[in-house]
Design a protein around this motif. Structure first.
Motif, PDB file in Angstrom:
ATOM      1  N   ALA A  13     -15.667 -20.478  -7.646  1.00 61.63           N
ATOM      2  CA  ALA A  13     -14.361 -20.748  -8.248  1.00 61.63           C
ATOM      3  C   ALA A  13     -13.381 -21.238  -7.185  1.00 61.63           C
ATOM      4  O   ALA A  13     -13.383 -20.754  -6.046  1.00 61.63           O
ATOM      5  CB  ALA A  13     -13.816 -19.504  -8.928  1.00 61.63           C
ATOM      6  N   ALA A  14     -12.568 -22.188  -7.568  1.00 62.45           N
ATOM      7  CA  ALA A  14     -11.570 -22.754  -6.662  1.00 62.45           C
ATOM      8  C   ALA A  14     -10.377 -23.226  -7.487  1.00 62.45           C
ATOM      9  O   ALA A  14     -10.472 -23.391  -8.712  1.00 62.45           O
ATOM     10  CB  ALA A  14     -12.158 -23.912  -5.870  1.00 62.45           C
ATOM     11  N   TYR A  15      -9.247 -23.410  -6.820  1.00 61.67           N
ATOM     12  CA  TYR A  15      -8.082 -24.013  -7.474  1.00 61.67           C
ATOM     13  C   TYR A  15      -8.240 -25.532  -7.415  1.00 61.67           C
ATOM     14  O   TYR A  15      -8.579 -26.093  -6.377  1.00 61.67           O
ATOM     15  CB  TYR A  15      -6.788 -23.595  -6.772  1.00 61.67           C
ATOM     16  N   TRP A  16      -7.973 -26.188  -8.556  1.00 63.54           N
ATOM     17  CA  TRP A  16      -8.147 -27.632  -8.637  1.00 63.54           C
ATOM     18  C   TRP A  16      -6.816 -28.322  -8.922  1.00 63.54           C
ATOM     19  O   TRP A  16      -6.106 -27.978  -9.874  1.00 63.54           O
ATOM     20  CB  TRP A  16      -9.155 -27.985  -9.723  1.00 63.54           C
ATOM     21  N   LEU A  17      -6.496 -29.289  -8.087  1.00 59.46           N
ATOM     22  CA  LEU A  17      -5.337 -30.140  -8.285  1.00 59.46           C
ATOM     23  C   LEU A  17      -5.857 -31.510  -8.708  1.00 59.46           C
ATOM     24  O   LEU A  17      -6.265 -32.332  -7.882  1.00 59.46           O
ATOM     25  CB  LEU A  17      -4.528 -30.240  -7.000  1.00 59.46           C
ATOM     26  N   VAL A  18      -5.892 -31.721 -10.021  1.00 56.49           N
ATOM     27  CA  VAL A  18      -6.393 -32.974 -10.582  1.00 56.49           C
ATOM     28  C   VAL A  18      -5.174 -33.839 -10.906  1.00 56.49           C
ATOM     29  O   VAL A  18      -4.364 -33.497 -11.764  1.00 56.49           O
ATOM     30  CB  VAL A  18      -7.232 -32.735 -11.848  1.00 56.49           C
ATOM     31  N   THR A  19      -5.040 -34.946 -10.193  1.00 60.36           N
ATOM     32  CA  THR A  19      -3.840 -35.772 -10.316  1.00 60.36           C
ATOM     33  C   THR A  19      -4.053 -36.950 -11.263  1.00 60.36           C
ATOM     34  O   THR A  19      -5.157 -37.475 -11.402  1.00 60.36           O
ATOM     35  CB  THR A  19      -3.411 -36.312  -8.947  1.00 60.36           C
ATOM     36  N   ARG A  20      -2.967 -37.342 -11.894  1.00 64.86           N
ATOM     37  CA  ARG A  20      -2.915 -38.567 -12.696  1.00 64.86           C
ATOM     38  C   ARG A  20      -1.527 -39.161 -12.458  1.00 64.86           C
ATOM     39  O   ARG A  20      -0.568 -38.811 -13.123  1.00 64.86           O
ATOM     40  CB  ARG A  20      -3.127 -38.286 -14.182  1.00 64.86           C
ATOM     41  N   GLY A  21      -1.438 -40.057 -11.474  1.00 65.57           N
ATOM     42  CA  GLY A  21      -0.124 -40.539 -11.063  1.00 65.57           C
ATOM     43  C   GLY A  21       0.668 -39.391 -10.456  1.00 65.57           C
ATOM     44  O   GLY A  21       0.205 -38.713  -9.540  1.00 65.57           O
ATOM     45  N   ASP A  22       1.875 -39.158 -10.986  1.00 61.22           N
ATOM     46  CA  ASP A  22       2.691 -38.046 -10.483  1.00 61.22           C
ATOM     47  C   ASP A  22       2.527 -36.796 -11.351  1.00 61.22           C
ATOM     48  O   ASP A  22       3.350 -35.888 -11.313  1.00 61.22           O
ATOM     49  CB  ASP A  22       4.169 -38.450 -10.416  1.00 61.22           C
ATOM     50  N   GLN A  23       1.439 -36.761 -12.132  1.00 62.79           N
ATOM     51  CA  GLN A  23       1.171 -35.616 -13.003  1.00 62.79           C
ATOM     52  C   GLN A  23      -0.025 -34.814 -12.505  1.00 62.79           C
ATOM     53  O   GLN A  23      -0.885 -35.325 -11.782  1.00 62.79           O
ATOM     54  CB  GLN A  23       0.906 -36.085 -14.434  1.00 62.79           C
ATOM     55  N   LEU A  24      -0.068 -33.548 -12.942  1.00 58.82           N
ATOM     56  CA  LEU A  24      -1.177 -32.660 -12.604  1.00 58.82           C
ATOM     57  C   LEU A  24      -1.766 -32.067 -13.880  1.00 58.82           C
ATOM     58  O   LEU A  24      -1.041 -31.766 -14.836  1.00 58.82           O
ATOM     59  CB  LEU A  24      -0.702 -31.528 -11.690  1.00 58.82           C
ATOM     60  N   LEU A  25      -3.076 -31.895 -13.863  1.00 57.01           N
ATOM     61  CA  LEU A  25      -3.755 -31.236 -14.968  1.00 57.01           C
ATOM     62  C   LEU A  25      -3.577 -29.722 -14.832  1.00 57.01           C
ATOM     63  O   LEU A  25      -3.873 -29.149 -13.778  1.00 57.01           O
ATOM     64  CB  LEU A  25      -5.249 -31.571 -14.930  1.00 57.01           C
ATOM     65  N   LEU A  26      -3.101 -29.072 -15.892  1.00 55.07           N
ATOM     66  CA  LEU A  26      -2.928 -27.624 -15.899  1.00 55.07           C
ATOM     67  C   LEU A  26      -3.726 -27.015 -17.043  1.00 55.07           C
ATOM     68  O   LEU A  26      -4.072 -27.694 -18.008  1.00 55.07           O
ATOM     69  CB  LEU A  26      -1.450 -27.249 -16.043  1.00 55.07           C
ATOM     70  N   ASP A  27      -4.017 -25.715 -16.925  1.00 55.78           N
ATOM     71  CA  ASP A  27      -4.782 -25.056 -17.975  1.00 55.78           C
ATOM     72  C   ASP A  27      -3.864 -24.667 -19.133  1.00 55.78           C
ATOM     73  O   ASP A  27      -2.673 -25.018 -19.158  1.00 55.78           O
ATOM     74  CB  ASP A  27      -5.537 -23.848 -17.418  1.00 55.78           C
ATOM     75  N   ALA A  28      -4.411 -23.932 -20.094  1.00 54.39           N
ATOM     76  CA  ALA A  28      -3.646 -23.588 -21.289  1.00 54.39           C
ATOM     77  C   ALA A  28      -2.440 -22.707 -20.981  1.00 54.39           C
ATOM     78  O   ALA A  28      -1.487 -22.647 -21.763  1.00 54.39           O
ATOM     79  CB  ALA A  28      -4.555 -22.895 -22.302  1.00 54.39           C
ATOM     80  N   ASN A  29      -2.467 -22.015 -19.831  1.00 58.33           N
ATOM     81  CA  ASN A  29      -1.362 -21.149 -19.422  1.00 58.33           C
ATOM     82  C   ASN A  29      -0.398 -21.851 -18.464  1.00 58.33           C
ATOM     83  O   ASN A  29       0.426 -21.192 -17.827  1.00 58.33           O
ATOM     84  CB  ASN A  29      -1.907 -19.881 -18.774  1.00 58.33           C
ATOM     85  N   ARG A  30      -0.529 -23.160 -18.358  1.00 58.50           N
ATOM     86  CA  ARG A  30       0.293 -23.983 -17.475  1.00 58.50           C
ATOM     87  C   ARG A  30       0.156 -23.543 -16.014  1.00 58.50           C
ATOM     88  O   ARG A  30       1.113 -23.474 -15.272  1.00 58.50           O
ATOM     89  CB  ARG A  30       1.763 -23.966 -17.916  1.00 58.50           C
ATOM     90  N   GLN A  31      -1.088 -23.251 -15.636  1.00 62.87           N
ATOM     91  CA  GLN A  31      -1.421 -22.908 -14.266  1.00 62.87           C
ATOM     92  C   GLN A  31      -2.485 -23.879 -13.753  1.00 62.87           C
ATOM     93  O   GLN A  31      -3.138 -24.581 -14.531  1.00 62.87           O
ATOM     94  CB  GLN A  31      -1.942 -21.469 -14.180  1.00 62.87           C
ATOM     95  N   LEU A  32      -2.691 -23.901 -12.443  1.00 56.44           N
ATOM     96  CA  LEU A  32      -3.752 -24.719 -11.883  1.00 56.44           C
ATOM     97  C   LEU A  32      -5.103 -24.199 -12.364  1.00 56.44           C
ATOM     98  O   LEU A  32      -5.331 -22.986 -12.379  1.00 56.44           O
ATOM     99  CB  LEU A  32      -3.707 -24.674 -10.350  1.00 56.44           C
ATOM    100  N   PRO A  33      -6.016 -25.067 -12.776  1.00 61.05           N
ATOM    101  CA  PRO A  33      -7.362 -24.613 -13.135  1.00 61.05           C
ATOM    102  C   PRO A  33      -8.000 -23.874 -11.962  1.00 61.05           C
ATOM    103  O   PRO A  33      -7.942 -24.336 -10.819  1.00 61.05           O
ATOM    104  CB  PRO A  33      -8.098 -25.924 -13.433  1.00 61.05           C
ATOM    105  N   TRP A  34      -8.595 -22.727 -12.260  1.00 58.85           N
ATOM    106  CA  TRP A  34      -9.300 -21.931 -11.237  1.00 58.85           C
ATOM    107  C   TRP A  34     -10.690 -21.633 -11.782  1.00 58.85           C
ATOM    108  O   TRP A  34     -10.868 -20.773 -12.639  1.00 58.85           O
ATOM    109  CB  TRP A  34      -8.556 -20.639 -10.929  1.00 58.85           C
ATOM    110  N   MET A  35     -11.670 -22.407 -11.309  1.00 55.41           N
ATOM    111  CA  MET A  35     -13.039 -22.290 -11.816  1.00 55.41           C
ATOM    112  C   MET A  35     -13.964 -23.120 -10.951  1.00 55.41           C
ATOM    113  O   MET A  35     -13.507 -23.949 -10.147  1.00 55.41           O
ATOM    114  CB  MET A  35     -13.092 -22.761 -13.272  1.00 55.41           C
ATOM    115  N   PRO A  36     -15.280 -22.932 -11.101  1.00 58.56           N
ATOM    116  CA  PRO A  36     -16.217 -23.810 -10.390  1.00 58.56           C
ATOM    117  C   PRO A  36     -16.114 -25.243 -10.894  1.00 58.56           C
ATOM    118  O   PRO A  36     -15.708 -25.499 -12.034  1.00 58.56           O
ATOM    119  CB  PRO A  36     -17.583 -23.196 -10.719  1.00 58.56           C
TER     120      PRO A  36
END
Length: 274
Positions: A13-36
């Motif tokens: 498991a790791a924290y993932w910063l997935v970017t799209r321009g100046d946006q970031l992908l967040l999970d359903a709880n509006r947090q950084l995804p933390w998973m393999p």
């Protein structure tokens, strides 16, 4: 910044910063995804994944959405960096990683080709840089220093509205530092250029990295020394003196502008009680 080596263990498991321009992908709880990685992506190219360090002892990886395919069960929630900075109650370290990811990806996207010879550049694997192999020209992310300053006169503060600001908020003045000048000289110059008044007793307040896209805001407080407000109509739509006890809508504490204004309000309140 390190390009992840081939032996990086993406099964943990790791924290993932997935970017799209100046946006970031967040999970359903509006947090950084933390998973393999295999839970977040259907496919990804390991050599496009960049390691940013660790957060709470866990690895932090960054990758652009164009380099991966998200797993279909993952929520596709993108939030702009500005929304994250202004509205989300994230720890400062987490917000800093979000800002780094957006800025690093912007740097990588805008430095694909060498500014000296025009050849394609490659990311350096051991530091934050892009290098041209044919001519050996190397580029690093640029940081643009800006001064931001509150001009005060007793219990009054000078506030203005920028023509570029769509929020309607009033704020303190700011501007870029020019080559060959000190930060204090930049404060005096920008104030005079934007509102036509002179300042004295310029003192440092603090600084804030402001990733829109690559600024470092250096905050000051200065005393009014004279002059009548005369706005630069190319930059400023309105400017006026306001009593610290009765201010219009101003930026929140998320920005150094809001922090400076709040500190002055508290200081003035203490003086009033003395």
């Amino acid at each position: 910044m390190l390009i992840s080596p081939a032996d990086t263990d993406f099964s943990q498991a790791a924290y993932w910063l997935v970017t799209r321009g100046d946006q970031l992908l967040l999970d359903a709880n509006r947090q950084l995804p933390w998973m393999p990685a295999d839970e977040l992506f259907v496919s990804y190219y390991e050599r496009r994944v960049i390691s940013l360090g660790k957060l709470g002892g866990q690895p932090v990886f960054m990758v652009d959405i164009s380099q991966v395919v998200l797993a279909p069960e993952q929520p596709v929630n993108y939030y702009s960096l500005m929304d994250i900075v202004k509205e989300f109650d994230w720890p400062l370290e987490t917000t800093a990683y979000a800002a780094k990811a957006v800025q690093f990806q912007h740097f990588l996207q805008t430095h694909k080709f060498c500014g000296r010879c025009g050849k394609r550049m490659q990311a350096i694997s051991w530091e934050i840089a892009m290098q041209c192999k044919p001519c050996q020209h190397r580029c690093y992310p640029k940081v643009h220093p800006c001064v931001i300053m509150a001009v005060v006169d007793g219990d009054r503060i000078l506030l203005a509205r920028s023509k570029r600001n769509k929020t309607g908020l009033y704020s303190i003045l700011a501007g870029f530092v020019e080559p060959g000048e000190t930060l204090e000289q930049a404060v005096a110059r920008e104030v005079f250029e934007e509102v036509g008044v002179e300042v004295k007793n310029i003192r440092y307040f603090g600084s804030q990295p402001w990733p829109f896209p690559h600024q470092l805001m250096v905050g000051f407080v200065a005393d009014y020394a004279g002059g009548k407000i005369t706005i630069d109509e190319k930059e400023i739509s309105q400017a006026a003196w306001y009593n610290l006890a009765d201010l219009p809508a101003t930026p929140g504490y998320y920005s150094i502008a809001g922090q400076i204004i709040e500190s002055l309000i508290k200081k003035q309140a203490l003086l009033g009680k003395a």
